[in-house]
Structure formats: C-alpha cells, structure tokens
Design a protein around this motif. Structure first.
Motif, PDB file in Angstrom:
ATOM      1  N   GLN A  85      12.229  -5.747 -40.402  1.00 28.63           N
ATOM      2  CA  GLN A  85      12.596  -4.513 -39.692  1.00 28.63           C
ATOM      3  C   GLN A  85      13.030  -4.769 -38.257  1.00 28.63           C
ATOM      4  O   GLN A  85      13.315  -3.835 -37.515  1.00 28.63           O
ATOM      5  CB  GLN A  85      11.412  -3.532 -39.689  1.00 28.63           C
ATOM      6  CG  GLN A  85      11.206  -2.806 -41.010  1.00 28.63           C
ATOM      7  CD  GLN A  85      10.702  -3.728 -42.101  1.00 28.63           C
ATOM      8  OE1 GLN A  85       9.782  -4.504 -41.887  1.00 28.63           O
ATOM      9  NE2 GLN A  85      11.314  -3.658 -43.260  1.00 28.63           N
ATOM     10  N   GLY A  86      13.061  -6.039 -37.850  1.00 26.14           N
ATOM     11  CA  GLY A  86      13.445  -6.371 -36.477  1.00 26.14           C
ATOM     12  C   GLY A  86      12.299  -6.280 -35.501  1.00 26.14           C
ATOM     13  O   GLY A  86      12.502  -6.213 -34.291  1.00 26.14           O
ATOM     14  N   ASP A  87      11.056  -6.279 -36.011  1.00 24.50           N
ATOM     15  CA  ASP A  87       9.864  -6.255 -35.162  1.00 24.50           C
ATOM     16  C   ASP A  87       9.355  -7.681 -34.974  1.00 24.50           C
ATOM     17  O   ASP A  87       9.414  -8.486 -35.901  1.00 24.50           O
ATOM     18  CB  ASP A  87       8.758  -5.419 -35.801  1.00 24.50           C
ATOM     19  CG  ASP A  87       9.158  -3.970 -36.029  1.00 24.50           C
ATOM     20  OD1 ASP A  87      10.113  -3.507 -35.379  1.00 24.50           O
ATOM     21  OD2 ASP A  87       8.510  -3.307 -36.859  1.00 24.50           O
ATOM     22  N   TYR A 103       7.701 -16.926 -21.064  1.00 27.05           N
ATOM     23  CA  TYR A 103       7.529 -15.482 -21.164  1.00 27.05           C
ATOM     24  C   TYR A 103       7.524 -15.084 -22.633  1.00 27.05           C
ATOM     25  O   TYR A 103       8.206 -15.694 -23.453  1.00 27.05           O
ATOM     26  CB  TYR A 103       8.685 -14.744 -20.467  1.00 27.05           C
ATOM     27  CG  TYR A 103       8.858 -15.131 -19.021  1.00 27.05           C
ATOM     28  CD1 TYR A 103       8.163 -14.468 -18.022  1.00 27.05           C
ATOM     29  CD2 TYR A 103       9.717 -16.167 -18.657  1.00 27.05           C
ATOM     30  CE1 TYR A 103       8.325 -14.827 -16.686  1.00 27.05           C
ATOM     31  CE2 TYR A 103       9.884 -16.529 -17.326  1.00 27.05           C
ATOM     32  CZ  TYR A 103       9.181 -15.851 -16.352  1.00 27.05           C
ATOM     33  OH  TYR A 103       9.340 -16.211 -15.049  1.00 27.05           O
ATOM     34  N   ALA A 104       6.777 -14.043 -22.964  1.00 22.32           N
ATOM     35  CA  ALA A 104       6.784 -13.459 -24.303  1.00 22.32           C
ATOM     36  C   ALA A 104       7.026 -11.963 -24.153  1.00 22.32           C
ATOM     37  O   ALA A 104       6.398 -11.307 -23.311  1.00 22.32           O
ATOM     38  CB  ALA A 104       5.467 -13.711 -25.012  1.00 22.32           C
ATOM     39  N   LYS A 105       7.950 -11.436 -24.950  1.00 21.42           N
ATOM     40  CA  LYS A 105       8.267 -10.007 -24.905  1.00 21.42           C
ATOM     41  C   LYS A 105       8.241  -9.461 -26.327  1.00 21.42           C
ATOM     42  O   LYS A 105       8.797 -10.072 -27.239  1.00 21.42           O
ATOM     43  CB  LYS A 105       9.654  -9.780 -24.296  1.00 21.42           C
ATOM     44  CG  LYS A 105       9.770 -10.253 -22.859  1.00 21.42           C
ATOM     45  CD  LYS A 105      11.173 -10.077 -22.321  1.00 21.42           C
ATOM     46  CE  LYS A 105      11.294 -10.626 -20.910  1.00 21.42           C
ATOM     47  NZ  LYS A 105      12.672 -10.509 -20.386  1.00 21.42           N
ATOM     48  N   GLY A 106       7.592  -8.331 -26.500  1.00 22.26           N
ATOM     49  CA  GLY A 106       7.541  -7.684 -27.799  1.00 22.26           C
ATOM     50  C   GLY A 106       8.877  -7.050 -28.156  1.00 22.26           C
ATOM     51  O   GLY A 106       9.626  -6.598 -27.281  1.00 22.26           O
ATOM     52  N   VAL A 107       9.170  -7.010 -29.446  1.00 24.68           N
ATOM     53  CA  VAL A 107      10.412  -6.422 -29.943  1.00 24.68           C
ATOM     54  C   VAL A 107      10.064  -5.467 -31.086  1.00 24.68           C
ATOM     55  O   VAL A 107       9.298  -5.823 -31.984  1.00 24.68           O
ATOM     56  CB  VAL A 107      11.387  -7.510 -30.452  1.00 24.68           C
ATOM     57  CG1 VAL A 107      12.641  -6.890 -31.040  1.00 24.68           C
ATOM     58  CG2 VAL A 107      11.733  -8.474 -29.334  1.00 24.68           C
ATOM     59  N   THR A 108      10.624  -4.264 -31.046  1.00 24.79           N
ATOM     60  CA  THR A 108      10.446  -3.274 -32.106  1.00 24.79           C
ATOM     61  C   THR A 108      11.825  -2.773 -32.514  1.00 24.79           C
ATOM     62  O   THR A 108      12.582  -2.287 -31.671  1.00 24.79           O
ATOM     63  CB  THR A 108       9.586  -2.089 -31.626  1.00 24.79           C
ATOM     64  OG1 THR A 108       8.330  -2.601 -31.161  1.00 24.79           O
ATOM     65  CG2 THR A 108       9.352  -1.090 -32.740  1.00 24.79           C
ATOM     66  N   ALA A 109      12.134  -2.935 -33.786  1.00 25.85           N
ATOM     67  CA  ALA A 109      13.437  -2.523 -34.336  1.00 25.85           C
ATOM     68  C   ALA A 109      14.586  -3.140 -33.543  1.00 25.85           C
ATOM     69  O   ALA A 109      15.603  -2.499 -33.301  1.00 25.85           O
ATOM     70  CB  ALA A 109      13.561  -1.006 -34.381  1.00 25.85           C
ATOM     71  N   GLY A 110      14.416  -4.369 -33.103  1.00 26.83           N
ATOM     72  CA  GLY A 110      15.473  -5.082 -32.394  1.00 26.83           C
ATOM     73  C   GLY A 110      15.584  -4.754 -30.923  1.00 26.83           C
ATOM     74  O   GLY A 110      16.459  -5.269 -30.229  1.00 26.83           O
TER      75      GLY A 110
END
Length: 134
Positions: A85-87, A103-110
């Motif tokens: 789902q691009g998460d 660095y780490a960044k969260g991704v939701t639906a791209g």
C-alpha cells in the motif's frame, strides 16, 4: 576515511537487501499463485494470504548520491522500504567529510508527514514501481 568505508558498506548492504527482498517477493507471489491454482483453497484463505504478502515490506529501492559537491563516490543514500500500500519508511544516510548522519521518516500511502528530499521521493517512487534502484 573510515566513515567513507562504513557508508559504502551500508549502501552496498542496502542494495543487496533490496535485491534479495525483491527476489523473495517474486518467489512468494509465484507460490501463492500455485497454491491458488492447485489446491482447494477458499476465497477467504486466498484473500488472507494476499493481504499478508501485501503487508510485508517487500518494495525496496535505494538511491545513491553525492550529498555535497566536493565529495565523490556517491556515499550518501536514501532507501525506501514499503509494503503493497506504499506504507513503510525511508532511511537516509548523509555522508560528509567529518561525519555521517542517518534519518528515518515514516511513509503512508507513498507520502510522509515530514518533508521528503528529492532523493527520498525518488526512492519512494522507485520502490512503489517495484524497481530496486533508481
């Protein structure tokens, strides 16, 4: 010098991980298709299996680049690890002469709540497209 070697090793490992995960996903999808064709699996079981495959962080891409104009070797990288789902998340390592930052960044639906760099957006787009490198 040591930081350069460490960053290069991490980048190579990230690319190898991406390729390995892409290969494993292909195997899982083929096996699932075989199970669906050859056994009396119920629709509910098939949907559950597909949901599990799609929920895995199976779409991975790595973008390597020079973060600073005076550095060579493309030792900085952004790696996107996403599910169907691009998460997922984007990991970025910025390599400089005297230090490296990760660095780490969260991704939701791209998309991310945190602004993504062009390299991070490129990694997310490549992972969503199923390409291990961009």
């Amino acid at each position: 010098m040591l930081l350069s070697v460490v960053a290069l090793v991490v980048a190579v490992l990230a690319v190898l991980l991406a390729l390995g995960l892409a290969r494993q996903l292909g195997v899982l999808r083929r096996r699932l298709a075989e199970v669906e064709r050859s056994s009396p699996i119920g629709d509910a079981d098939a949907r559950r299996l597909r949901a599990e495959v799609d929920a895995a962080l199976s779409r991975v891409a790595v973008v390597r680049y020079d973060a600073f104009g005076d550095m060579g070797g493309r030792l900085s990288f952004s790696a996107a690890l996403l599910d169907g789902q691009g998460d997922g998340l984007v990991l970025t390592s910025i390599h400089g002469r005297g230090e490296s930052r990760t660095y780490a960044k969260g991704v939701t639906a791209g998309e991310s709540e945190t602004t993504l760099t062009p390299e991070e957006r490129q990694a997310v787009a490549a992972a969503r497209a199923g390409s291990p490198t961009a």
